[in-house]
Write a protein that holds these residues in place. Structure first.
Motif, mmCIF file in Angstrom:
data_model
loop_
_atom_site.group_PDB
_atom_site.id
_atom_site.type_symbol
_atom_site.label_atom_id
_atom_site.label_comp_id
_atom_site.label_asym_id
_atom_site.label_seq_id
_atom_site.Cartn_x
_atom_site.Cartn_y
_atom_site.Cartn_z
ATOM 1 N N ILE A 256 0.853 -1.194 0.000
ATOM 2 C CA ILE A 256 0.000 0.000 0.000
ATOM 3 C C ILE A 256 0.885 1.238 0.000
ATOM 4 C CG2 ILE A 256 -1.650 1.342 1.355
ATOM 5 C CD1 ILE A 256 -3.105 -0.934 0.343
ATOM 6 N N GLY A 257 0.568 2.132 -0.896
ATOM 7 C CA GLY A 257 1.357 3.350 -1.017
ATOM 8 C C GLY A 257 2.543 3.171 -1.935
ATOM 9 N N VAL A 258 2.857 1.928 -2.290
ATOM 10 C CA VAL A 258 3.967 1.676 -3.212
ATOM 11 C C VAL A 258 3.400 1.429 -4.611
ATOM 12 C CG1 VAL A 258 5.970 0.221 -3.701
ATOM 13 C CG2 VAL A 258 5.336 0.751 -1.331
ATOM 14 N N ASP A 259 2.766 0.250 -4.815
ATOM 15 C CA ASP A 259 2.111 0.017 -6.117
ATOM 16 C C ASP A 259 0.604 -0.127 -5.973
ATOM 17 O OD1 ASP A 259 2.013 -2.450 -4.881
ATOM 18 O OD2 ASP A 259 2.584 -3.597 -6.656
ATOM 19 N N THR A 260 0.133 -0.232 -4.747
ATOM 20 C CA THR A 260 -1.281 -0.477 -4.504
ATOM 21 C C THR A 260 -1.850 0.641 -3.625
ATOM 22 O OG1 THR A 260 -0.825 -2.848 -4.596
ATOM 23 C CG2 THR A 260 -2.919 -2.193 -3.623
ATOM 24 N N PHE A 261 -3.021 1.122 -3.994
ATOM 25 C CA PHE A 261 -3.618 2.249 -3.270
ATOM 26 C C PHE A 261 -5.086 1.950 -2.981
ATOM 27 C CE2 PHE A 261 0.100 3.775 -5.334
ATOM 28 C CZ PHE A 261 0.619 4.752 -4.498
ATOM 29 N N MET A 262 -5.571 2.546 -1.908
ATOM 30 C CA MET A 262 -6.979 2.382 -1.565
ATOM 31 C C MET A 262 -7.676 3.730 -1.623
ATOM 32 S SD MET A 262 -6.528 -0.461 1.440
ATOM 33 C CE MET A 262 -8.213 -0.402 1.987
ATOM 34 N N TYR A 263 -8.857 3.719 -2.226
ATOM 35 C CA TYR A 263 -9.623 4.956 -2.354
ATOM 36 C C TYR A 263 -11.043 4.712 -1.876
ATOM 37 C CZ TYR A 263 -5.761 5.685 -5.614
ATOM 38 O OH TYR A 263 -4.514 5.763 -6.179
ATOM 39 N N SER A 264 -11.469 5.533 -0.940
ATOM 40 C CA SER A 264 -12.861 5.497 -0.493
ATOM 41 C C SER A 264 -13.480 6.823 -0.922
ATOM 42 C CB SER A 264 -12.935 5.333 1.027
ATOM 43 O OG SER A 264 -12.392 4.071 1.391
ATOM 44 N N ILE A 265 -14.400 6.740 -1.866
ATOM 45 C CA ILE A 265 -14.969 7.960 -2.443
ATOM 46 C C ILE A 265 -16.360 8.165 -1.846
ATOM 47 C CG2 ILE A 265 -15.642 9.119 -4.586
ATOM 48 C CD1 ILE A 265 -13.698 7.260 -6.064
ATOM 49 N N THR A 266 -16.660 9.367 -1.438
ATOM 50 C CA THR A 266 -17.957 9.608 -0.814
ATOM 51 C C THR A 266 -19.078 9.596 -1.848
ATOM 52 O OG1 THR A 266 -19.316 11.088 0.507
ATOM 53 C CG2 THR A 266 -17.695 12.131 -0.926
ATOM 54 N N LEU A 267 -20.190 9.011 -1.432
ATOM 55 C CA LEU A 267 -21.393 9.031 -2.256
ATOM 56 C C LEU A 267 -22.183 10.313 -2.039
ATOM 57 C CD1 LEU A 267 -22.450 5.377 -1.504
ATOM 58 C CD2 LEU A 267 -22.193 6.262 -3.818
ATOM 59 N N LYS A 268 -21.839 11.036 -0.984
ATOM 60 C CA LYS A 268 -22.580 12.262 -0.656
ATOM 61 C C LYS A 268 -21.617 13.429 -0.529
ATOM 62 C CE LYS A 268 -26.658 10.231 1.414
ATOM 63 N NZ LYS A 268 -27.527 10.137 2.596
ATOM 64 N N PRO A 269 -21.050 13.838 -1.661
ATOM 65 C CA PRO A 269 -20.055 14.910 -1.591
ATOM 66 C C PRO A 269 -20.625 16.218 -1.058
ATOM 67 C CG PRO A 269 -20.605 14.372 -3.874
ATOM 68 C CD PRO A 269 -21.256 13.339 -3.021
ATOM 69 N N GLU A 270 -21.939 16.388 -1.177
ATOM 70 C CA GLU A 270 -22.522 17.626 -0.637
ATOM 71 C C GLU A 270 -22.337 17.679 0.878
ATOM 72 O OE1 GLU A 270 -24.243 15.440 -2.493
ATOM 73 O OE2 GLU A 270 -25.445 16.430 -4.044
ATOM 74 N N GLN A 271 -22.454 16.512 1.524
ATOM 75 C CA GLN A 271 -22.311 16.452 2.982
ATOM 76 C C GLN A 271 -20.865 16.299 3.413
ATOM 77 O OE1 GLN A 271 -24.512 13.129 4.451
ATOM 78 N NE2 GLN A 271 -26.514 13.948 3.831
ATOM 79 N N ASP A 272 -20.123 15.539 2.631
ATOM 80 C CA ASP A 272 -18.810 15.102 3.104
ATOM 81 C C ASP A 272 -17.702 16.048 2.648
ATOM 82 O OD1 ASP A 272 -19.875 13.042 4.490
ATOM 83 O OD2 ASP A 272 -19.449 11.516 2.984
ATOM 84 N N SER A 273 -17.450 17.036 3.467
ATOM 85 C CA SER A 273 -16.313 17.929 3.228
ATOM 86 C C SER A 273 -15.045 17.155 3.576
ATOM 87 C CB SER A 273 -16.431 19.141 4.136
ATOM 88 O OG SER A 273 -16.390 18.689 5.479
ATOM 89 N N PRO A 274 -13.894 17.670 3.183
ATOM 90 C CA PRO A 274 -12.647 17.017 3.616
ATOM 91 C C PRO A 274 -12.602 16.847 5.133
ATOM 92 C CG PRO A 274 -12.173 18.609 1.889
ATOM 93 C CD PRO A 274 -13.643 18.760 2.204
ATOM 94 N N ALA A 275 -13.102 17.817 5.869
ATOM 95 C CA ALA A 275 -13.064 17.710 7.337
ATOM 96 C C ALA A 275 -13.950 16.561 7.820
ATOM 97 C CB ALA A 275 -13.517 19.033 7.955
#
Lengths: 221, 626
Positions: A80-99
Motif C-alpha cells: 500500500i502506497g507503493v504500487d497499490t492504493f486504496m480509495y474510499s470515495i464519498t457518495l454524498k459529496p454535498e455532505q462530506d467535506s474534507p473535514a
C-alpha cells in the motif's frame, strides 16, 4: 467530467491510456487533507487500485466495510502506497467535506498512508460511480445505498479489473486483490504451489468421503 | 452522441426511479440538444449512456450504439464438430499429472469405471473473428481459437476426456485488455464429477492443461434400482454447453468467446431421422443440416467496428445492441420445405430474450414446437407462441416449413423490452428491428423425420423420498449479493448434502428492483419445479404449478421480484463441491453464487446436518434410498 474537454479530445489520441482516462474520468477529487488529485492520472494510472464508495453518516454497512478494508490494508503491508492504493470515495459529496471525511477516517483509525478518502464535484462523482459500480438497473443505480458494499479492483498496467464484495472475509479479499497481480511466467511459478493445491483437493475429497471436517479441509460455520 | 437514444432511456429512468427535479432538469437539457449539453459545466455523463460503455482498443468515445450493419447479409455459420484424437501425450491419469503440466485438481472419481473411450484436445487461445462483413475482424478468445467454440457430439454411455490447454496470452494487455487469461471449463448440465465440473475457484494459468473427465453417464448409476441400466434411462440429457467459469471474470471471458455446444445422443435421440431402430425418435437430424445450433449472444462494437469490452467488472454492454447467432450479427439461413430441429442457447452475458417467430410482413406469431427445455426432452411437445431465455437457458424446437411457399421469409424476433441492463437494439430499417435472424424458404427436400407425440417419460417425483427441505434466500444488501445472509466464498461449503438423497429446495427471492430477472443455475443435478409464486403468508396469491415450459427437467430457473420456487432435487453418484449461481454473468461475477457439497454416503449422515436452513422431513420413509 468536463464535457467540452471530452468532446474536443483530439481524435488522434488512441492509446489505451487515453481511453481509460476518458472512461474513468479525470475528475478532480480532494482528500481529507485538502490535497487534489486527477482521478485517472493521479490515482489510477500505473497503479493497482482498490476503490469503494461510502459516506460519513452511513449507518448501513459503511463502518463495517471500512473496518474490514482496514484489515485488508494491514494484509497488504509493504505494497500500500507503493504500487497499490486504496480509495474510499464519498457518495454524498454535498455532505462530506474534507473535514467530515477526516473525522470519519480518524474515527475508524483508517487515516493511513496510501488510503485516500475522497470528495469532489457531485456530478463528477456520480459519473465515476456509474462507470465503476453500476448494476444496469435504473432502480438500483439511482439508489446510492446499493453502492456501499462493493470494491472495484483495478490494475491499470494490465487493464484488469473485477468487482468483489468488500465484506468478504479478509482472506478471500486478499486473494481477490492478488488476482490483480501479473501472472508469473510458468517457469517462475513454484511447483510447490501446485503441490499445495493438490493437497487441498485431497483434503476436500477426504472430507466429502466422510472424514468429517478433516483438518483444514473446508471452512464452515 | 446519439441524443435521441439518451432521451428515450432517460425518460424510462425518470419513470422507474423518480429521479430528482435537478436531474430531470438536466435531462431536459439533453433533450434540448447538444448545444445546451456542451455548455453544461459539469454534467453527470452517465445520463447520456443507455448503458455505460467503456473504452476498448480504439473506442475513444463511449459507444452508446454499435455501428450500423445490414441485416441478413451473411449465412448462419455452423461451428465445426470437434474431432477426437487417437491419444494424448502425456496419457491422462486419475491423479493430476502436475509434473507434466497439468493443473492441480482432485482425483477423477470413478475413473476405472469410466475410463475415457474418446479423447479430445482443445486449445483455449486467442483468435480473430469477423462478426459481420461490414465490421472489421476483431480479436476474440475461443476454444480452439474460434467463437463459438467447436461443437462436441458425444454418445451417452461413452465416457470422454477433454484436455483443455490454456494457451491464452500471459498478462495479455497487448491484445486488448479486460478479461483474465485463466480458464476453468464448466460443462453446463453435465452429470459431471466435481473435479471436472469447472468449479469457479479452480481456475488455472496459461501454460497448464486440465483434463476434464465426462463420464456421459445416466444419473442414478450407483443406485440399486438403476444398476441394470447403468443409471436411470429417464435421466437422458441431450443439449449441453461448455463455457469459461473463472470466478469474478466469467462475464468478461465468456463475452470474449469462451463458450460452445456439447450435444449428447442416445438410443432414443439417435441423431438419425432415418433410424430403423424401434426406440429411435427420428427427430430431424444432421448436424448443421436439419439439426441446427443457434447460439445467441449480444455484443457491442466500437465505432471502428472492434468488439467492445468494458472495465466495469464485466462486459459493459450488459444488453449488447447487436444480436449474434453463432457469432454472426443477424445472419440468414436457407431452409427447405421440411422439418428442422433447432437448438437455441443464450450465452448472455446478461440479456433475457423473449423470442417469437413471424412470417413475411405479418406480425402474427407463429408457434415454436418445443421438444426440449434446458437440453432435456419434454414428455410431449409443447407449441408455444414465444420462448423466454435467460442466460444459459436452452430450448430445442422443431419448425416445419413444409406449409411455406418458396420465397417465404420467417424471422426470429426478440420482443423483450430491455428495461433492465441495456440498450434497445440498434435501430434497423423499418420492420427489421429486433430480429435475430432470418429463415429463407428456398426449396424442397425429402423429410423422413417426425415429432412423436410422446418423446420420453419423466423420472418419478416421489415426495416420500425427500429427506428435508433446504431454503436458499437470495438478497442484495448494500449492493452485495447474499445467499442465506452470506457472501460467496469458494473455500466455504454452505450446505452438505448426503450422496444419493433427495431434497426439496426452496429458492426465495428478496431481491430488490422490479423486473430484475435472475436466471439461477444449479450445477450437476437437474430439478423439477413443484410450484412457484408467492405464498399466501407472504401476501401473495399462493404457490402455483409451473407454466408448461417449466414442467420438464430444467437446470435454470428465472427468479425475480418476490418469487419463490419449490423444486425437487436428487443428488446422486458423485461427491464434491458444486455451485448455485445466477447465470446473468455480471451477477455471478459479483458474486450471486453459493457453494454446496455432496458428502457422506448413507442415511446416517443426514442427522448430522444441523444447517438452520435445512428442515428435516418428519415423514421421510427411511430405507427407500439406496
Amino acid at each position: 467530467m468536463d464535457r467540452r474537454k471530452f468532446l474536443s479530445k483530439p481524435a488522434t489520441e488512441t492509446s489505451a491510456t487515453a481511453q481509460k482516462r476518458a472512461y474513468m474520468t479525470n475528475a478532480t477529487l480532494t482528500n481529507y487533507d485538502g490535497k487534489q488529485f486527477k482521478f485517472y492520472d493521479d490515482l489510477m494510472k500505473g497503479k493497482i487500485a482498490l476503490v469503494n464508495m461510502m459516506y460519513a453518516k452511513c449507518d448501513g454497512i459503511c463502518p463495517a466495510v471500512t473496518s474490514n478494508l482496514k484489515r485488508v490494508y494491514q494484509g497488504l503491508k509493504g505494497r500500500i502506497g507503493v504500487d497499490t492504493f486504496m480509495y474510499s470515495i464519498t457518495l454524498k459529496p454535498e455532505q462530506d467535506s474534507p473535514a467530515a471525511l477526516k473525522h470519519f477516517a480518524e474515527m475508524h483509525r483508517a487515516n493511513l498512508p496510501g488510503w485516500h478518502f475522497l470528495t469532489g464535484d457531485p456530478d463528477e462523482i456520480e459519473t465515476i460511480r456509474f462507470r465503476l459500480f453500476r448494476w444496469d438497473h435504473p432502480g438500483l443505480d439511482n439508489n446510492i445505498d446499493q453502492h456501499t458494499g462493493m470494491l472495484f479492483l483495478f490494475n491499470d498496467n494490465l487493464s484488469r479489473n473485477c468487482k468483489t464484495p468488500a465484506m468478504s472475509s479478509v482472506r478471500s479479499l486478499l486473494e481477490t486483490v492478488s488476482w490483480m497481480d501479473p501472472i508469473p511466467v510458468q517457469a517462475e511459478r513454484a511447483s510447490k504451489n501446485a503441490a499445495k493445491m493438490v493437497k487441498k483437493f485431497e483434503r476436500e475429497a477426504a472430507w466429502a468421503n466422510g472424514e468429517k471436517w478433516a483438518k483444514g479441509a473446508v471452512a464452515t460455520e | 452522441m446519439p441524443i435521441k437514444q439518451a432521451k428515450g432511456k432517460n425518460g424510462k429512468k425518470k419513470n422507474e426511479s423518480g429521479i430528482s427535479r435537478r436531474k430531470a432538469l438536466k435531462i431536459g437539457a439533453v433533450v434540448g440538444g447538444a448545444a445546451v449539453l456542451t455548455s453544461t459545466k459539469s454534467f453527470p455523463t452517465h445520463w447520456l449512456e443507455t448503458t455505460a460503455h467503456a473504452q476498448h482498443n480504439d473506442c475513444l468515445t463511449n459507444p452508446v450504439t454499435s455501428p450500423p450493419t445490414s441485416a441478413f447479409v451473411q449465412a448462419l455459420p455452423i461451428p465445426p464438430i470437434k474431432t477426437p484424437v487417437a491419444s494424448l501425450n502425456p496419457a491422462p491419469t486419475k491423479h493430476a499429472n502436475i509434473n507434466n503440466g497439468e493443473a492441480a485438481r482432485g482425483d477423477h472419481q470413478k475413473w476405472s469405471q469410466f475410463l475415457p473411450q474418446v479423447l479430445y484436445e482443445v486449445d483455449t487461445k486467442p483468435g480473430i473473428h469477423q462478426f459481420h462483413p461490414e465490421l472489421p475482424p476483431t480479436p476474440i478468445w475461443g476454444y480452439d481459437g474460434i467463437a463459438p467454440g467447436p461443437t462436441f457430439i458425444v454418445q451417452q454411455g461413452v465416457p470422454v476426456l477433454v484436455r483443455f490447454h490454456n494457451k491464452l496470452p500471459l498478462n495479455h494487455f497487448g491484445s486488448g485488455g479486460w478479461a483474465i487469461e485463466q480458464d476453468v471449463i464448466h460443462l453446463h448440465n453435465g452429470h459431471t464429477p466435481s473435479e471436472s465440473d469447472g468449479f469457479a475457484g479452480d481456475f488455472y494459468n496459461p501454460g497448464k492443461f486440465k483434463d476434464n473427465h465426462y463420464p456421459n453417464v445416466l444419473a442414478g448409476f450407483t443406485q440399486d434400482a438403476h444398476e441394470a441400466t447403468n443409471g436411470d434411462p429417464k435421466e437422458a440429457m441431450n443439449t449441453l454447453w461448455y463455457h469459461n467459469h473463472r470466478a469474478e471474470f466469467t462475464s468478461q471471458n465468456t463475452y470474449r468467446g469462451l463458450a460452445g455446444f456439447y450435444w449428447m445422443f442416445d438410443s432414443k435421440d439417435t441423431g438419425n431421422e432415418n433410424d430403423t431402430s424401434p426406440t429411435a425418435l427420428r427427430l430431424p437430424s444432421g448436424y448443421g443440416v436439419h439439426d441446427i445450433p443457434l447460439i445467441l449472444s449480444s455484443k457491442t462494437f466500437c465505432p471502428d467496428g472492434k468488439l467492445f469490452g468494458g472495465p466495469n467488472g464485466g462486459t459493459a454492454p450488459a444488453g449488447g445492441d447487436k444480436f449474434c447467432v453463432n457469432g454472426a450479427v443477424q445472419p440468414f439461413l436457407n431452409v427447405n420445405r421440411r422439418k428442422y430441429r433447432f437448438r437455441i442457447l443464450n450465452t448472455g452475458p446478461a440479456r433475457v430474450w423473449t423470442l417469437t417467430l413471424t412470417q413475411n410482413s405479418s406480425l402474427d406469431p407463429r408457434p415454436f414446437t418445443v421438444i426440449a427445455t434446458d437440453g432435456n426432452l419434454l414428455e410431449h411437445p409443447i407449441d408455444s407462441p414465444n420462448l423466454i431465455l435467460g442466460a444459459a437457458e436452452r430450448y430445442d424446437f422443431v419448425l416445419d416449413f413444409s406449409g411455406n411457399s418458396i420465397g417465404d421469409h420467417v424471422y426470429l424476433r426478440n420482443n423483450a423490452t430491455m428495461t433492465v441492463g441495456g440498450t434497445p437494439p440498434n435501430p434497423l430499417p423499418p420492420n427489421l428491428s429486433n430480429i435475430a435472424m432470418e429463415f429463407r424458404v428456398v426449396g424442397d427436400e425429402a423429410d423422413n423425420s417426425q415429432v412423436p407425440s410422446t418423446l420420453c417419460t419423466y423420472p418419478d417425483v416421489d415426495l416420500d423420498e425427500i429427506v428435508g427441505t433446504r431454503i436458499w434466500n437470495f438478497d442484495l444488501v448494500g449492493g452485495v449479493f447474499q445467499i442465506n445472509g452470506k457472501i460467496f466464498d469458494a473455500d466455504r461449503s454452505d450446505a452438505q448434502i448426503v450422496r444419493n438423497t433427495t431434497e426439496r429446495w426452496i429458492l426465495r427471492s428478496a431481491l430488490p428492483a422490479a423486473g430484475w430477472v435472475h436466471p439461477v443455475h444449479i450445477h450437476f443435478e437437474e430439478f423439477r419445479i413443484l410450484s412457484r409464486g408467492l405464498p399466501v403468508e407472504l401476501g401473495g396469491p399462493g404457490m402455483l404449478p409451473p407454466p408448461p415450459l417449466e414442467t420438464g427437467r430444467k437446470d435454470v430457473i428465472r427468479l425475480s421480484g418476490r418469487d419463490q420456487v419449490e423444486i425437487f432435487m436428487r443428488f446422486r453418484d458423485f461427491k464434491g463441491k458444486y455451485l448455485i449461481h445466477c447465470h446473468n454473468m455480471n451477477h455471478e461475477d459479483t458474486v450471486m453464487m453459493v457453494r454446496w457439497d455432496i458428502v457422506g454416503d448413507d442415511e446416517g449422515d443426514i442427522s448430522s446436518n444441523n444447517n438452520p436452513n435445512f428442515i428435516p422431513n418428519p415423514d421421510y420413509r427411511k430405507g427407500d434410498v439406496s
